[in-house]
Design a protein around this motif. Structure first.
Motif, short mmCIF file in Angstrom:
data_model
loop_
_atom_site.label_atom_id
_atom_site.label_comp_id
_atom_site.label_asym_id
_atom_site.label_seq_id
_atom_site.Cartn_x
_atom_site.Cartn_y
_atom_site.Cartn_z
N ALA A 1 7.81 0.65 -3.14
CA ALA A 1 7.00 1.15 -2.18
C ALA A 1 7.02 2.56 -2.74
CB ALA A 1 7.74 1.28 -0.71
N ARG A 2 5.60 3.22 -2.47
CA ARG A 2 5.54 4.64 -2.80
C ARG A 2 4.83 5.40 -2.07
NH1 ARG A 2 0.28 5.56 -4.83
NH2 ARG A 2 -0.90 3.89 -4.87
N ILE A 3 4.94 6.90 -1.81
CA ILE A 3 4.39 7.72 -0.90
C ILE A 3 3.25 8.28 -1.46
CG2 ILE A 3 4.41 9.76 0.27
CD1 ILE A 3 7.79 9.04 0.23
N GLU A 4 2.20 8.33 -0.70
CA GLU A 4 0.83 9.29 -0.94
C GLU A 4 0.53 10.23 0.04
OE1 GLU A 4 -4.05 8.52 -0.96
OE2 GLU A 4 -2.84 6.67 -0.75
N HIS A 5 0.01 11.56 -0.19
CA HIS A 5 0.00 12.42 0.48
C HIS A 5 -1.54 12.51 0.93
CE1 HIS A 5 4.08 14.40 0.69
NE2 HIS A 5 4.28 13.72 -0.49
N LEU A 6 -2.00 12.63 2.01
CA LEU A 6 -3.57 12.90 2.52
C LEU A 6 -3.50 14.47 3.10
CD1 LEU A 6 -4.01 9.44 4.55
CD2 LEU A 6 -4.32 10.04 1.95
N ASP A 7 -4.69 14.70 3.19
CA ASP A 7 -5.08 15.98 4.12
C ASP A 7 -4.64 15.87 5.42
OD1 ASP A 7 -5.91 17.37 1.79
OD2 ASP A 7 -8.15 16.86 1.98
N ASN A 8 -4.11 16.67 6.01
CA ASN A 8 -3.52 16.57 7.40
C ASN A 8 -4.74 16.75 8.19
OD1 ASN A 8 -2.07 16.54 9.91
ND2 ASN A 8 -0.51 17.94 9.14
N PRO A 9 -5.05 15.78 9.06
CA PRO A 9 -5.98 15.71 10.02
C PRO A 9 -5.78 16.76 11.31
CG PRO A 9 -5.03 13.77 10.42
CD PRO A 9 -4.59 14.38 9.06
N HIS B 1 0.77 -1.26 -0.03
CA HIS B 1 -0.13 -0.05 -0.15
C HIS B 1 0.70 1.23 -0.05
CE1 HIS B 1 -4.12 -1.92 1.23
NE2 HIS B 1 -3.25 -2.93 1.31
N PRO B 2 0.44 2.44 -0.36
CA PRO B 2 1.11 3.54 -0.34
C PRO B 2 1.52 3.94 0.89
CG PRO B 2 -1.15 4.24 -1.36
CD PRO B 2 -1.10 2.38 -1.13
N LEU B 3 2.52 4.62 1.37
CA LEU B 3 2.83 5.14 2.63
C LEU B 3 2.23 6.62 2.73
CD1 LEU B 3 4.96 3.28 1.98
CD2 LEU B 3 6.52 4.52 3.28
N THR B 4 1.23 6.55 3.69
CA THR B 4 0.37 7.97 3.94
C THR B 4 0.86 8.86 4.64
OG1 THR B 4 -0.75 6.57 5.68
CG2 THR B 4 -1.75 6.65 3.22
#
Length: 388
Positions: free
Chosen positions: A314-322, A250-253
């Motif tokens: 492995a890859r990185i995914e950026h999420l909105d910061n909670p 899975h992508p690294l969040t």
């Protein structure tokens, strides 16, 4: 030495107890098993199965011949707190026994109030117990680097020498924490400093960075001695989450841009730091502060380290910061005290290669994927978690 470890069933309390026992100290642990109850509440478990405290203690005796005494109770119960000090008569008390997750404290009003009452009242009871039972007891208290926040000046070890309008003074370093959990730790620090100053107690406040890793030489002796490996978005550390995501493909969040910098430390160094603090106690009346970290990295840099060390894609995914936090900030921390006492740090990449990926692969079938995604938003004053 006789050392009492409060929160001795927890992620850090258990391996610390084993390490101190193996170093030849007479160790007792106390716990109310609240951390295990949080698992039931949140519907998620440690990635690595953990045995009951009674089974763990028996396994340690089988492996080493050393005994660890067990007390079951709650520090918010003053009678229990006084009782364990009078019964065990420790030279040092290592205090891990607090609700330790920032996201948990930010779920809603109930969880914020619980965190503050549990942490602050428990520590206050302990301070009074030490003052009345034996003021020579050395309190070694686990704090957090999160107490400081992200100031635009260097972070010193607990104290700040300043000059203002031609006058000089030494004051506690200003704190600007980022959650109700971190606020509880600030309240603890002020209460402990007050008790040292007024009652002449001796205390070491260990402002610890983010801990990573799951094994120490002691827990590796027997599977029954394993400590927790939390990965969920509430109690899991960011590195644990990244490792699991990499192993599962899975992508690294990464929350936001990932520029948030953190002090980090290997669990093997954590138990060594506790040993060093216990064996080199503060003076009577001294409130001593160590910044317990070995490296500083941004969240994005941690993710990139995992990607680089992982033997696969492995890859990185950026999420909105909670969280409500600066995503780019100055961060320079003084952390020389424990190094001067003899700490030899481990490196992050070494730990990843030698243990974390292997541990995760072994127990990957236990991962609950829905637990990896953040559900607690700092901007809300309540959440879907229902009050009962």
């Amino acid at each position: 030495m006789r050392i009492l470890v409060l929160g001795g069933d927890g992620y850090l309390g258990w391996p610390t107890s084993l390490h101190l026992s193996r170093c030849g100290h007479d160790v007792a642990v106390a716990d109310n098993f609240a951390r295990r109850q949080y698992d039931f509440e949140l519907g998620v478990e440690s990635l690595v199965p953990i045995e009951s405290l009674q089974t763990r203690v028996a396994a340690w005796r089988e492996a080493t011949g050393a005994s660890i005494e067990v007390f079951v109770g709650d520090l918010t119960d003053a009678d229990f707190t006084y009782g364990i000090l009078r019964s065990f008569r420790p030279h040092a008390v290592v205090h891990f026994a607090e609700q330790r997750a920032a996201p948990y404290s930010m779920i809603d009003r109930k969880h914020a109030v619980y965190t503050q009452v549990n942490n602050v009242v428990g520590t206050l009871n302990l301070l009074y117990a030490i003052a009345e039972v034996d003021r020579d007891i050395h309190l070694v208290k686990l704090g957090t680097m999160g107490e400081y926040g992200t100031p635009n000046i260097d972070i010193e070890e607990g104290w700040l020498d300043l000059e203002y309008k031609g006058r000089k003074d030494r004051v506690l370093y200003p704190k600007r924490p980022g959650s109700f959990y971190h606020l509880s730790k600030v309240h603890d620090s002020h209460n402990i400093e007050f008790a040292c100053r007024i009652w002449g107690l001796r205390a070491t406040d260990l402002n610890q960075g983010v801990v990573y890793g799951q094994q120490t030489p002691e827990t590796a002796l027997d599977d029954r001695l394993a400590t927790r490996f939390d990965y969920d978005a509430v109690f899991g550390t960011v590195l644990n989450r990244f490792v699991i995501q990499a192993v599962l493909g899975h992508p690294l969040t990464v929350y936001g841009r990932g520029g948030q910098r953190r002090g980090i430390i290997d669990i093997r160094d954590t138990v060594r730091c506790i040993q060093l603090a216990c064996e080199n106690p503060a003076e009577r009346g001294e409130f001593r502060v160590f910044n317990q970290m070995t490296e500083a990295m941004s969240v994005k840099e941690i993710a990139e380290t995992v990607v680089r060390c992982f033997p696969g894609e492995a890859r990185i995914e950026h999420l909105d910061n909670p969280r409500v936090e600066q995503e780019e900030h100055y961060y320079n921390v003084t952390h020389t005290g424990l190094l001067e006492l003899g700490l030899t740090p481990h490196l992050l990449s070494d730990t990843l290669i030698t243990s974390l990926f292997d541990v995760t692969k072994r127990h990957a079938h236990r991962v609950r994927l829905e637990a990896l995604r953040p559900k607690v938003d700092w901007r809300r004053h309540a959440s879907p978690v229902q009050e009962t």
